[in-house]
Motif scaffolding. Structure first.
Motif, PDB file in Angstrom:
ATOM      1  N   CYS A 138      -7.065   0.273   4.365  1.00  0.00           N
ATOM      2  CA  CYS A 138      -6.565  -1.096   4.406  1.00  0.00           C
ATOM      3  C   CYS A 138      -7.063  -1.818   5.641  1.00  0.00           C
ATOM      4  O   CYS A 138      -7.446  -2.981   5.590  1.00  0.00           O
ATOM      5  CB  CYS A 138      -5.039  -1.103   4.386  1.00  0.00           C
ATOM      6  N   CYS A 177       1.813   3.105   5.302  1.00  0.00           N
ATOM      7  CA  CYS A 177       0.998   1.924   5.555  1.00  0.00           C
ATOM      8  C   CYS A 177       1.784   0.661   5.185  1.00  0.00           C
ATOM      9  O   CYS A 177       2.389   0.591   4.123  1.00  0.00           O
ATOM     10  CB  CYS A 177      -0.274   2.025   4.732  1.00  0.00           C
ATOM     11  N   CYS A 201       0.856  -1.191   0.000  1.00  0.00           N
ATOM     12  CA  CYS A 201       0.000   0.000   0.000  1.00  0.00           C
ATOM     13  C   CYS A 201       0.889   1.237   0.000  1.00  0.00           C
ATOM     14  O   CYS A 201       0.843   2.037  -0.910  1.00  0.00           O
ATOM     15  CB  CYS A 201      -0.927   0.005   1.203  1.00  0.00           C
TER      16      CYS A 201
HETATM   17 ZN   LIG Z   1      -2.892   1.140   3.282  1.00  0.00          ZN
END
Ligand SMILES: [Zn+2]
Ligand SMILES: [Zn+2]
Ligand SMILES: [Zn+2]
Ligand SMILES: [Zn+2]
Ligand SMILES: [Zn+2]
Ligand SMILES: [Zn+2]
Ligand SMILES: [Zn+2]
Length: 1754
Positions: free
Chosen positions: A127, A149, A99
């Protein structure tokens, strides 16, 4: 000098616009020397685009840069129009499964406590919501910015590394694929070319250090002569200093200076002046001169504008690169390649290296731009991440040193990227083995702490400011070490072993510098002069705690490593204390025929240190030898024979003795620093690697030596050897009556020593010491915490040690040992110990503080008493020791131990002759108990072939040997059993004897001594009886004492004020339990009660007596007596407002006569209901005022109330008040004349009143024009025919006493002053209007609350509300008597004209824009002013009734006009009834009058339904109003909850049940009135859809809807940027709970001026949204904020709770938070009840620190 006068926006150079990106790119494609070509382009254009004036124009610059500079590069890269090229690239791309979203400041991040490899692994919200972890135990935090992330990183998660979105095509990317295969050769080549040139350019220009000269290839031919004076950020100077300096140096306004300072703080630099060199240089010197008085001056540079231009473009370029690589992983890879490619200068010459190495020289803005680029490129590419990690590690030392000397925060340093690299397990492992990272980190750290003492130990004493600063910064290296160690290896390679052990060596070197640091010596005589420095050492220890634990965990995972580490650690310890004898002569100790050699050492005389990390690490490793069984598997590999137990125990023992001596008061003169050190030594943050390990080390030592020897050494170190080695020493010692202090001291020392022995034998809950696992250990901790008291989750967490992942392991075991009790509306959820766990309670649990121990003892004894058990707290049954420690138990049956026990028991037996203490005895009893438990265990687990060697029972049965022949321990216990002075310990002694018998029985499997046993039991039996009687007697005494105390308490409670305080501080709870019955008038038996009109139910006059709370005198409420008043609080209100954007613009000109139906600016009155004489109150208020003045002069303190604004606290309940309401009898009765004639009907009445009004208006006109032509006047007088019986010259006499009149004026003026926010003026014609308005508004708000809560209208109401409404209504009705008659008449006329039009009033609001209830109240209360001059016989009641009917009809028309029935598609339920056809007919009439503009006729059923629903609130308010006005009791039917009571209300209000009948009965006049209403222009506009109108019933206002999950609020707030500073993230986003606005609170940027003062965004918002009162949620803090006015505010507990029923103010714990609806309702209720200000008052009275906060800046 002219530069600043230059036009702000310059005409855009034509040549720039004519540039064609395509052409330029084409030229580049042909170029032979591309670099030169591009550089020339940049050299030519960059200065033409950027930096053309004093202020930047980002939009214009970006536009031009895209057009002229970046556009060509994109064309070149794509080889075609990038509008087509980039999408193609994007399509061909196989997106990465990472991500990598980079977090904004304040964005929520989530970490899974079950699956994250370490707490630094986090997910973005998107997420997280798509991952499996949302159902796991997770933690939520707000990001400080930076970091990204980790979704998709398989190394970060034990499970579920992908969210749904990133899980796509994971199966395909099994093996690492080269992303370049998706790109064509051409694109690769071109990308490579252009990236290489641009990246190099950016690096070159950003790291350029010359101030007026460009790199040669960028130098221009013709160069302008403009410069910037550039100011840089530092962390030394404050905002205020910078702002002040700038105002002086560059002559700017404060606002501009704030702007500069804000940008400098955010971006790291800002030009503050533009012009020629001289001009800029001058500003520079002023700034430097002005700031050099502090440590160092602000950094200022005069830079040529073209350099700044290129640097600005350089930054733009880096962001551009960052976004271009987003199109394709291939492009990203190329960029990584370009960045890491080694330059011509070899090592460290790659672009990435160059940037990193000049990090500390760059300004903040530049740093964050390139850090972001690194994160989105190097850290997102798996291959280059590794290469980058290596570069980072190679430069580590340099980067850290730069960071340590730099003054920016860690988050702005490239060093901070370590967390992104080191926490990746595979990278960390690689860096350890290949780059020797562990050693590098530790050595770098050591290099920065060079200050050492003579023994090479760290020395923090007398640190300079600079050293202290460095010490603070260098601590981040420990964090790096922690990151590297955080994931333990599952497999060991030989290289890893070797490198780890190398690192371990370095670590031991570090610990060696700590071993023995900060030594202390006992101060005798003089008190120490200066507290020595101790915090630095403890900071270091605390920071290292987890690292030390992790080192042990690493060692534990590999046998070879463990053995090597153990050897190394032992070697270092020997180096530290090799010659521990320190050349001292050995001495010999002997007791009971045992003797041992030791050194002469006294803690109280020589140096001692608390810091022994090497010993403690060895202790930890020793336990691991046992736990991992390496000790038994490979004893030959271990240096066990080299261990010298006396050497091992020496230093830990000294440390423990030090604690004992401090406790005994022997170190008092050493001051607080020592007390603090001892505190932290035991504290949960440190104890795991300090105190706990010292105990382990002693256990290790004892298990390897003769316990008798150990005990003798211990006695000697405790300086108690003499006492126990010399027979009768104790006796002599006491009889000498030396120093009382010394006796006390020795007693404490003995107690402490016994406690230590208890711990050594009893503490076997560390895995490896005892046969337990980690769960058992945690369970035991929790049991003991909960033995003290029930605890909330967070409290419990705080009392348990956290591991490196911030886990305590509590959740997995808590259910086994505790029950959870849910929280109520306040308070928090609590864990309570399960009763069956109480048997595991150990009074001498080693982690109890002394206070906790005694609390736990008390709690446990109480529990036992409640369960009717004996109160003995015997030692619990313990798990067995591990074999390595097994011999430890022998200490209990060792000769020296028995001697010590015997001696102390002897003292207790001869209790008068010796200095001894009960605690001492208690500990001995506990030890005996432990020994018995031990022996019992041994007997139970004995196997055939083993002989039980633990023979404590036998030993204590034996009497002492000659020559003393002392009695046996057992005998002494039996003696003590009956000692009257040992009452408390009797149960324990009995338990011991019982257990002794049981053990004996077990041992002698054949019954050999039954006699002795029966004897025992008989003895026991009889003594038990005696005991019972004794206990009963004591219980009786206790009961009597309790009763006496209770009596005293209730006597105290009777004390007037206290009692009432309790009673009245309860807020406006509309609860039956706390309230009084509404009606205090006698019940009228007649069931048809009528509240108004000629047929009004007559209530017999009732005399009312009240007591003044100040003088306690009772008085009757009468017209002519002295005034009695209620304390009251008047406030403006928008609680009922339907239009928050509306507020009073110009209060001086505002006309409040007609309230708009949106109820936007109301005035609310409340009262606590406490009654005083008016004069008593006046005296009280004067004294408050005088006191306040004195106090302010003296202390300059604030109070919770504003005396200057007339505020005071009710003298009884301390409720905030700002005026008083007079107490009155029903005022109508005074003026009601007898009904002596026929009363007119509505039509007649309206005619009469219209005539009267006409007459009045005529007279008024005449009065106002006295000098006009008299002839005309006389003519007119002739024309005027006064209506019959109307005497406009009559002025009634005011019936009230002077004092009541004065109070009428006082309250009226206060309402006017507060309601309009103007200066008091009792003559103002608006005063009566404000009084009526407040009455109407207050009734409406109470009606709303009752309806919202489904409470009956006349149900039981709290007295204070009832009193308040009654007084307010009667006051409003009586107020006209103190106002000017003609003014009130004027108001009446105008109000009346709004319904019955006449010629003289034209600009009146249409009926859609009038709140009918306000109109009703105004008309009814103004009417007496007209009626008093009417002698025709029309009664007041008739007028009231007609007014009421008229207004009701107007309201019905209002409802019909605004009803929209089409949306409810409900079907008719009943056959057509009378009301329905009537309302349908009325609607048809309306339809006709409005020229068919009204919507098509809906069904009668729907119409009637909407009329009924729409009019209910009005009817209810009217019922309340007339009830309080006329004092007619309410019909009992309306007093109970249930149906709508429509019919009952109609009866009570003298209305027909079919309301439409009103129209039919008075059709004569009504038709013409309706017609006139409908013909109004505004009504037409509304019907034609040109404007809006309020519909009925008005819905209640609610606080905004809050999301169930708190993190969505955080997310919302993180997307919010400050509205004033262009896209900046707000630091304190704050949500208005009333209207839902997000504000940028507590920040310079959003301060505005309000009434001449700077206020923050919240305060400013309250003025428009809540007329001064505000309810906010501070999103980052999860805290509710109440504000009132500029000076008042308080924090209130938020409506969000975690699963443990706790709030998390400040979001420190990070447990998921969910909305608690009940708590949110409670806040809403406070708002509806107008109690926010009162709540703030109470909070401020309770907590004075709240008063000092600058609320207006929030
Ligand atoms: Zn993420
Ligand atoms: Zn994801
Ligand atoms: Zn999980
Ligand atoms: Zn009084
Ligand atoms: Zn009060
Ligand atoms: Zn608001
Ligand atoms: Zn702002």
């Amino acid at each position: 000098m002219a530069s600043e006068l230059e036009p702000e926006v310059q005409a855009i150079d034509r040549s720039l616009l004519e540039c064609s990106a395509e052409e330029i790119a084409g030229k580049w494609l042909q170029a032979t020397d591309l670099t030169r070509e591009v550089y020339q382009h940049l050299a030519h254009y960059v200065p033409k685009i950027y930096c053309r004036g004093p202020n930047p124009f980002p939009q214009k610059e970006d536009m031009l840069a895209q057009h002229v500079l970046l556009g060509p590069m994109e064309w070149y890269l794509c080889g075609e129009d990038p509008a087509f090229g980039f999408p193609k690239l994007e399509q061909a791309n196989k997106p990465s499964h990472l991500c990598g979203r980079v977090f904004k400041v304040g964005e929520p991040t989530y970490s899974c406590r079950d699956c994250a490899v370490d707490p630094t692994c986090v997910l973005c919200m998107e997420c997280f919501l798509g991952s499996i972890h949302r159902d796991h135990r997770y933690r939520m935090t707000t990001s400080g910015g930076g970091g990204f992330c980790d979704c998709g990183d398989t190394e970060a998660w034990k499970e579920g590394p992908y969210c749904q979105k990133h899980e796509l095509n994971t199966s395909e990317i099994e093996e690492e694929e080269d992303p370049l295969v998706h790109l064509s050769e051409d694109v690769i080549a071109r990308t490579y070319n252009i990236f290489a040139i641009m990246f190099r350019y950016a690096v070159e220009i950003l790291t350029w250090e010359k101030e007026s000269e460009l790199p040669a290839d960028l130098e221009m031919v013709e160069k302008s002569d403009t410069y910037y004076c550039m100011l840089f950020n530092d962390e030394v100077h404050t905002y205020e200093q910078v702002i002040y300096t700038l105002q002086k140096a560059v002559n700017c306004t404060q606002k501009e200076a704030i702007g500069f300072a804000t940008t400098v703080d955010r971006d790291g630099r800002r030009s503050v002046r533009y012009g020629d060199f001289q001009y800029c240089e001058q500003a520079k010197s002023v700034i430097v001169r002005n700031t050099s008085r502090q440590t160092k001056p602000l950094k200022v540079q005069v830079m040529h504008s073209s350099i700044v231009a290129h640097q600005n473009f350089g930054l733009k370029l880096l962001s551009w690169l960052g976004s271009i690589i987003g199109y394709s992983d291939g492009l990203r890879r190329i960029l990584c390649q370009v960045g890491l490619q080694e330059g011509p200068d070899g090592e460290n010459s790659s672009l990435v290296d160059r940037l990193m190495l000049s990090d500390s020289k760059l300004w903040k803005g530049a740093r964050s731009v390139y850090h972001q680029l690194f994160m989105s490129s190097l850290l997102m590419d798996l291959k280059y991440k590794k290469l980058f990690a290596v570069r980072f590690a190679k430069n580590y030392e340099r980067l850290q040193s730069d960071y340590v000397t730099d003054d920016h925060d860690r988050e702005f340093s490239v060093a901070d990227l370590s967390v992104q690299i080191f926490t990746v397990p595979s990278l960390a492992r690689m860096l350890i083995t290949e780059e020797n990272l562990m050693s590098i980190i530790i050595k770098t750290f050591m290099d920065h702490l060079r200050h050492r003492d003579a023994h090479g130990r760290f020395q923090f004493e007398r640190y300079t400011a600079l050293q202290a600063f460095k010490f603070r910064r260098v601590q981040s290296l420990i964090l790096d070490l922690k990151y590297v160690l955080i994931s333990k290896p599952t497999e060991w390679s030989d290289e890893l072993r070797q490198k780890f052990l190398e690192g371990f060596d370095a670590f031991l070197e570090l610990l060696k510098c700590m071993q023995g640091m900060d030594p202390i010596t006992r101060q005798v005589g003089q008190h120490i002069e200066m507290e020595p420095e101790w915090e630095a050492a403890f900071t270091l220890q605390m920071k290292l705690t987890h690292v030390i634990s992790m080192m042990q965990d690493w060692c534990a995972s590999d046998e070879k490593v463990l053995i090597e580490a153990y050897k190394k650690c032992l070697a270092v310890l020997m180096q530290c204390h090799g010659g521990y004898t320190d050349g001292e002569q050995p001495i010999t100790l002997s007791i009971c025929g045992h003797s041992v050699e030791t050194i002469r050492y006294c803690v109280s005389q020589e140096k001692v240190s608390i810091h022994l990390p090497v010993s403690r690490l060895l202790a930890g490793l020793h336990v691991l030898l046992s736990k991992s069984e390496v000790a038994y598997k490979f004893p030959e590999l271990l240096p066990l024979s080299e261990l010298s137990p006396p050497m091992l125990i020496e230093h830990p023992l000294r440390c423990l003795v030090l604690c004992a001596q401090v406790h005994a008061g022997m170190w008092r003169r050493n001051g607080f620093s020592l007390v603090n050190q001892i505190y932290y030594y035991h504290n949960v943050k440190c104890r795991r690697e300090m105190f706990d390990k010292d105990i382990v080390m002693l256990q290790t030592g004892v298990s390897m030596m003769d316990p008798n020897h150990f005990l003798m050494i211990m006695l000697s170190r405790f300086e108690l050897y003499q006492i126990f080695s010399t027979p009768d020493y104790g006796k002599r010692f006491s009889s000498e009556i030396t120093h009382k202090d010394v006796v006390q001291q020795n007693n404490t020392l003995i107690e402490e020593m016994l406690y230590l022995i208890i711990m050594l034998v009893g503490e076997r809950f560390s895995p490896g010491v005892g046969q337990v696992n980690a769960t058992d250990e945690t369970k035991r901790e929790i049991i003991h915490q909960l033995s003290i008291k029930p605890m909330a989750h967070s409290e419990l967490v705080k009392s348990l040690p956290e591991d490196e992942n911030k886990e305590t392991g509590m959740e997995s075991v808590i259910e086994a040992v505790a029950h959870f009790k849910k929280p109520g509306l306040t308070g928090r959820g609590m864990y309570e110990l399960k009763p069956e766990c109480a048997k595991e309670f150990n009074l001498y649990f080693y982690h109890f503080s002394r206070a906790e121990q005694s609390k736990a003892e008390e709690a446990q004894r109480k529990l036992k008493r409640q369960n009717r058990e004996d109160t003995a707290l015997p030692p619990p049954v313990l798990p067995p020791f591990c074999p390595l420690f097994a011999s430890l138990v022998n200490i209990l049956q060792s000769d020296v131990m028995l001697c010590i026990m015997g001696t102390i028991l002897q003292w207790a037996v001869e209790h008068n002759g010796y200095a001894w203490s009960e605690s001492m005895l208690q500990r001995v009893l506990h030890l005996i108990g432990m020994a018995l438990q031990e022996e019992k265990q041994h007997l139970e687990n004995v196997t055939e072939e083993h002989v039980v060697t633990f023979t404590f029972t036998q030993k204590i049965s034996k009497p002492g040997e000659a020559p003393k022949n002392s009695p046996s321990i057992l005998a002494m216990l039996e003696t003590l059993q009956n000692a009257p002075y040992l009452e408390v310990h009797k149960d324990m002694i009995r338990w011991i004897l019982k257990t002794f018998n049981a053990v004996k029985k077990m041992r002698e499997s054949s019954p050999t001594s039954p006699v002795a046993e029966t004897e025992g039991t008989i003895m026991e039996e009889s003594s038990r009886d005696k005991d019972k009687a004794e206990r009963k007697r004591k219980a009786e005494i206790a009961r009597l004492r309790r009763e006496k105390i209770m009596a005293q308490m209730s006597e105290m409670q009777r004390h007037f004020i206290d009692e009432n305080k309790e009673l009245f501080q309860q807020t406006l709870e509309l609860d039956a339990s706390t309230s009084a019955v509404l009606d205090n008038s006698p019940v009228v038996s007649d069931m048809t009660l009528t509240a108004l009109g000629p047929t009004q139910t007559q209530v017999p006059e009732q005399r009312q007596f009240v007591t003044c709370i100040l003088c306690q005198e009772e008085q009757e409420v009468k017209v002519e007596s002295r005034a009695m008043v209620l304390a009251a609080f008047v406030q403006r209100s928008t609680v009922l407002s339907k239009n928050r954007s509306k507020f009073i613009q110009d209060p001086e000109k505002y006309d409040p006569l007609f309230m708009h139906p949106d109820l936007s600016c109301g005035t609310h009155t409340s009262s606590c209901g406490h009654i005083m004489h008016a004069h008593c109150w006046q005296r009280y208020f004067d004294s408050v005022q005088a006191k306040e003045q004195r106090r302010q002069q003296r202390l300059r303190l604030h109070t919770s109330y504003d005396v200057e604004n007339g505020e005071f606290l009710c003298p009884l309940c301390e409720c905030l008040s700002n005026t008083v309401i007079p107490l009155l009898l029903p005022p109508r009765n005074i003026f009601n004349k007898l009904n002596f004639s026929e009363q007119p009907n509505l039509t007649q009445w309206i005619r009469t009143i219209s005539q009267q009004i006409k007459a009045l208006q005529f007279l008024r006109k005449e009065e106002s024009t006295p000098n006009n032509a008299s002839t005309k006047n006389s003519e007119n007088t002739d024309e005027l025919q006064l209506p019959e019986g109307f005497r406009p010259d009559f002025h009634p006499k005011n019936p009230y006493s002077e004092s009541i009149k004065e109070m009428l004026t006082t309250f009226g003026t206060a309402t006017y002053k507060v309601g309009l926010k103007v200066h008091p003026n009792e003559e103002d014609p608006r005063v009566p209007i404000m009084c009526w308005g407040s009455c109407a508004y207050t009734i409406q708000s109470i009606e709303r609350i009752l309806s919202d809560e489904d409470k009956p209208l006349f149900g039981p109401l709290p007295c204070r509300l009832d009193d308040c409404l009654r007084s307010l209504t009667r006051f409003a009705a009586a107020h006209w008597t103190v106002a000017s008659l003609s003014v009130v008449q004027g108001h009446f006329c105008k109000l009346f004209a709004s319904l019955v039009p006449n010629d003289s009033h034209e600009e009146l609001p249409c009926i859609l824009d009038i709140d009918m209830f306000h109109l009703l109240v105004g008309l009814v209360l103004a009417f007496p002013a007209l009626q008093c001059q009417d002698f025709s016989g029309i009664s007041l009641g008739t007028g009231d009734l007609h007014i009421f009917h008229l207004v009701t009809m107007a309201h019905i028309i209002q409802i019909l006009l605004t009803s929209c029935t089409e949306e409810n598609g409900m079907d008719q339920e009943n056959p057509t009834c009378e009301e329905e056809s009537a309302v349908l007919a009325l609607y048809k009439t309306l339809h006709q009058y409005t020229g068919s503009a009204l919507k098509e006729i809906p069904s009668g059923w729907h119409l009637w339904r909407s009329v009924r629903a729409g009019i209910m609130p009005f009817l209810k308010c009217s019922a309340l109003f007339f009830h309080y006005l006329n004092g007619v009791p309410s019909p009992p039917d309306i007093q109970v909850p249930g149906t709508s009571h429509f019919e009952h209300l109609c009866n009570y209000l003298s209305l027909p049940n079919n309301l439409i009948c009103l129209f039919q009965e008075n059709s004569e006049i009504m038709n013409s009135l309706i017609e006139s209403w409908c013909h109004n222009r505004e009504v037409k506009r509304y019907l034609e859809g040109e404007r809006d109108a309020i519909r009925y019933p008005r819905e209640s206002n609610k606080l905004i809807n809050l999301p169930e999950d708190y993190s969505s609020l955080i997310n919302q707030a993180s997307n919010f940027s400050c509205p004033k500073s262009g896209g900046d993230k707000s630091r304190a986003p704050t949500l208005c709970l009333v209207c839902g606005s997000l504000l940028c609170s507590q920040s310079y940027c959003c301060q505005t001026e309000l009434e001449g003062e700077d206020v923050g965004a919240c305060t400013a918002h309250t003025y428009s949204c809540g007329s001064g009162v505000g309810i906010f949620l501070r999103v980052r803090e999860c805290q509710v904020l109440f504000l009132a006015g500029k000076t008042k505010g308080c924090f209130y507990s938020p409506p969000y709770l975690d699963d443990y029923g706790e709030t998390d103010q400040g979001l420190r714990r990070g447990n998921p938070l969910h909305l608690c609806k009940e708590r949110f309702k409670k806040i809403q209720k406070l708002w509806h009840q107008h109690s926010v200000t009162e709540e703030i008052g109470h909070a401020q009275e309770a907590n004075q620190t709240l008063v000092g906060i600058d609320w207006q800046h929030l």
